[in-house]
Design a protein around this motif. Structure first.
Motif, PDB file in Angstrom:
ATOM      1  N   ASP A  93      37.234  44.872 -39.854  1.00 39.55           N
ATOM      2  CA  ASP A  93      37.825  46.113 -40.356  1.00 39.55           C
ATOM      3  C   ASP A  93      37.857  47.164 -39.258  1.00 39.55           C
ATOM      4  OD1 ASP A  93      35.427  48.208 -40.834  1.00 39.55           O
ATOM      5  OD2 ASP A  93      34.728  46.188 -41.287  1.00 39.55           O
ATOM      6  N   PHE A  94      38.815  48.057 -39.394  1.00 37.45           N
ATOM      7  CA  PHE A  94      38.915  49.241 -38.547  1.00 37.45           C
ATOM      8  C   PHE A  94      38.896  50.459 -39.444  1.00 37.45           C
ATOM      9  CE2 PHE A  94      41.162  45.958 -36.143  1.00 37.45           C
ATOM     10  CZ  PHE A  94      40.481  46.034 -34.935  1.00 37.45           C
ATOM     11  N   SER A  95      38.028  51.398 -39.164  1.00 40.31           N
ATOM     12  CA  SER A  95      37.992  52.685 -39.853  1.00 40.31           C
ATOM     13  C   SER A  95      38.612  53.710 -38.917  1.00 40.31           C
ATOM     14  CB  SER A  95      36.556  53.112 -40.167  1.00 40.31           C
ATOM     15  OG  SER A  95      35.935  52.174 -40.993  1.00 40.31           O
ATOM     16  N   THR A  96      39.505  54.524 -39.442  1.00 38.46           N
ATOM     17  CA  THR A  96      40.104  55.578 -38.637  1.00 38.46           C
ATOM     18  C   THR A  96      39.123  56.739 -38.562  1.00 38.46           C
ATOM     19  OG1 THR A  96      42.313  54.913 -39.323  1.00 38.46           O
ATOM     20  CG2 THR A  96      42.075  57.140 -38.405  1.00 38.46           C
ATOM     21  N   LEU A  97      38.696  57.078 -37.352  1.00 40.61           N
ATOM     22  CA  LEU A  97      37.773  58.197 -37.157  1.00 40.61           C
ATOM     23  C   LEU A  97      38.538  59.494 -36.915  1.00 40.61           C
ATOM     24  CD1 LEU A  97      35.097  56.411 -34.935  1.00 40.61           C
ATOM     25  CD2 LEU A  97      35.064  56.790 -37.405  1.00 40.61           C
ATOM     26  N   ALA A  98      39.619  59.439 -36.150  1.00 33.33           N
ATOM     27  CA  ALA A  98      40.449  60.616 -35.903  1.00 33.33           C
ATOM     28  C   ALA A  98      41.813  60.153 -35.402  1.00 33.33           C
ATOM     29  CB  ALA A  98      39.807  61.537 -34.869  1.00 33.33           C
ATOM     30  N   ARG A  99      42.841  60.849 -35.764  1.00 31.81           N
ATOM     31  CA  ARG A  99      44.178  60.577 -35.222  1.00 31.81           C
ATOM     32  C   ARG A  99      44.527  61.743 -34.302  1.00 31.81           C
ATOM     33  NH1 ARG A  99      46.176  55.489 -34.823  1.00 31.81           N
ATOM     34  NH2 ARG A  99      45.867  54.376 -36.766  1.00 31.81           N
ATOM     35  N   ASP A 100      45.485  62.561 -34.646  1.00 32.32           N
ATOM     36  CA  ASP A 100      45.918  63.694 -33.822  1.00 32.32           C
ATOM     37  C   ASP A 100      45.958  63.302 -32.346  1.00 32.32           C
ATOM     38  OD1 ASP A 100      46.171  65.347 -36.107  1.00 32.32           O
ATOM     39  OD2 ASP A 100      44.008  65.707 -36.074  1.00 32.32           O
ATOM     40  N   ASP A 101      45.171  63.946 -31.518  1.00 32.97           N
ATOM     41  CA  ASP A 101      45.180  63.682 -30.076  1.00 32.97           C
ATOM     42  C   ASP A 101      44.203  62.575 -29.676  1.00 32.97           C
ATOM     43  OD1 ASP A 101      47.014  65.728 -29.775  1.00 32.97           O
ATOM     44  OD2 ASP A 101      45.471  67.232 -29.409  1.00 32.97           O
ATOM     45  N   PHE A 102      43.577  61.904 -30.640  1.00 29.52           N
ATOM     46  CA  PHE A 102      42.531  60.934 -30.331  1.00 29.52           C
ATOM     47  C   PHE A 102      42.955  59.482 -30.558  1.00 29.52           C
ATOM     48  CE2 PHE A 102      40.384  64.875 -31.422  1.00 29.52           C
ATOM     49  CZ  PHE A 102      39.553  65.034 -30.329  1.00 29.52           C
ATOM     50  N   HIS A 103      43.518  59.169 -31.710  1.00 30.87           N
ATOM     51  CA  HIS A 103      43.838  57.789 -32.097  1.00 30.87           C
ATOM     52  C   HIS A 103      42.608  56.903 -31.891  1.00 30.87           C
ATOM     53  CE1 HIS A 103      48.066  58.562 -32.876  1.00 30.87           C
ATOM     54  NE2 HIS A 103      47.980  59.408 -31.869  1.00 30.87           N
ATOM     55  N   TRP A 104      41.553  57.275 -32.600  1.00 27.91           N
ATOM     56  CA  TRP A 104      40.205  56.752 -32.398  1.00 27.91           C
ATOM     57  C   TRP A 104      39.746  56.041 -33.662  1.00 27.91           C
ATOM     58  CZ3 TRP A 104      35.744  60.728 -32.942  1.00 27.91           C
ATOM     59  CH2 TRP A 104      34.498  60.137 -32.642  1.00 27.91           C
ATOM     60  N   GLY A 105      39.231  54.819 -33.506  1.00 30.48           N
ATOM     61  CA  GLY A 105      38.753  54.062 -34.651  1.00 30.48           C
ATOM     62  C   GLY A 105      37.464  53.318 -34.351  1.00 30.48           C
ATOM     63  N   ARG A 106      36.871  52.777 -35.407  1.00 35.95           N
ATOM     64  CA  ARG A 106      35.641  52.001 -35.322  1.00 35.95           C
ATOM     65  C   ARG A 106      35.918  50.599 -35.843  1.00 35.95           C
ATOM     66  NH1 ARG A 106      32.793  49.403 -38.478  1.00 35.95           N
ATOM     67  NH2 ARG A 106      33.937  50.268 -40.215  1.00 35.95           N
ATOM     68  N   ILE A 107      35.379  49.593 -35.166  1.00 32.63           N
ATOM     69  CA  ILE A 107      35.535  48.207 -35.612  1.00 32.63           C
ATOM     70  C   ILE A 107      34.240  47.706 -36.237  1.00 32.63           C
ATOM     71  CG2 ILE A 107      34.888  47.252 -33.337  1.00 32.63           C
ATOM     72  CD1 ILE A 107      36.888  44.948 -33.900  1.00 32.63           C
ATOM     73  N   GLY A 108      34.399  46.915 -37.284  1.00 32.55           N
ATOM     74  CA  GLY A 108      33.299  46.172 -37.880  1.00 32.55           C
ATOM     75  C   GLY A 108      33.723  44.718 -37.982  1.00 32.55           C
ATOM     76  N   TYR A 109      32.791  43.801 -37.793  1.00 33.80           N
ATOM     77  CA  TYR A 109      33.152  42.383 -37.848  1.00 33.80           C
ATOM     78  C   TYR A 109      32.023  41.567 -38.455  1.00 33.80           C
ATOM     79  CZ  TYR A 109      31.136  43.316 -33.197  1.00 33.80           C
ATOM     80  OH  TYR A 109      30.378  43.795 -32.159  1.00 33.80           O
ATOM     81  N   THR A 110      32.420  40.558 -39.220  1.00 35.02           N
ATOM     82  CA  THR A 110      31.484  39.624 -39.834  1.00 35.02           C
ATOM     83  C   THR A 110      32.132  38.249 -39.848  1.00 35.02           C
ATOM     84  OG1 THR A 110      30.616  41.327 -41.318  1.00 35.02           O
ATOM     85  CG2 THR A 110      30.198  39.045 -41.931  1.00 35.02           C
TER      86      THR A 110
END
Length: 188
Positions: A93-110
């Motif tokens: 899974d990817f969680s969106t942490l911030a968009r705007d000027d960041f386009h930043w996400g977190r990955i989780g894996y199992t």
């Protein structure tokens, strides 16, 4: 990426794997592989789970919720399937942490523990990172890893994620604020 019908439809494939959102027809395959998990192999492996609440109706609601999260860009959740027989071997899974000027996400894996040590984790996470950068337009993906989760650290490093820092008191889990290692990868 969403279709005209508003469905979230990103996917990727490798020689052995298909990474795609769950669909309602995946229920029995998904349930079987969770039920076939081995006992916990280490502290960060949930091992066998009680799947008694996971009825077909519950699963269909889960698939709908995953679709809603994808369409809203809050989270993007994928099943990992073996191509030769369709077996469900894990989730990313990817969680969106911030968009705007960041386009930043977190990955989780199992990856289900009955499929460990076969190279599936590295293959699946590499393919999922391609989805994150090429289809979901993230610039930066982070993995937040418990300090003692050596298998997760090795997986992050094997796909080219770089250690950035230890974030102190970063995530609330097990009734306390815990420190986490931060690994990251930026789009090329």
């Amino acid at each position: 990426m969403t279709t005209k019908e508003g469905r979230f439809e990103c996917f990727s494939e490798t020689d052995r794997l298909l990474i795609r959102p769950l669909n309602k027809n995946d229920y029995q395959n998904w349930l079987n592989e969770y039920e076939n998990r081995l006992p916990s192999q280490h502290r960060h492996d949930e091992g066998k789970l009680d799947m008694s609440i996971c009825t077909m109706e519950w699963f269909h609601n889960l698939v709908d919720k995953h679709q809603e999260l994808g369409v809203s860009d809050s989270a993007h959740i994928f099943g990992v399937f073996r191509k030769n027989d369709g077996t469900h071997i894990g989730m990313i899974d990817f969680s969106t942490l911030a968009r705007d000027d960041f386009h930043w996400g977190r990955i989780g894996y199992t990856i289900h523990n009955q499929y460990w040590r076969l190279g599936y984790g590295r293959e699946a996470v590499n393919a999922a990172l391609s989805i994150a950068f090429q289809q979901l337009n993230f610039h930066r993906i982070e993995a937040h890893i418990n300090l003692d989760n050596t298998p997760s650290v090795k997986l992050a490093e094997s796909v080219g994620m770089e250690f950035e820092c230890v974030r102190k008191g970063f995530i609330y889990e097990n009734d306390e604020w815990t420190d986490h290692l931060v690994y990251y990868k930026n789009a090329n």
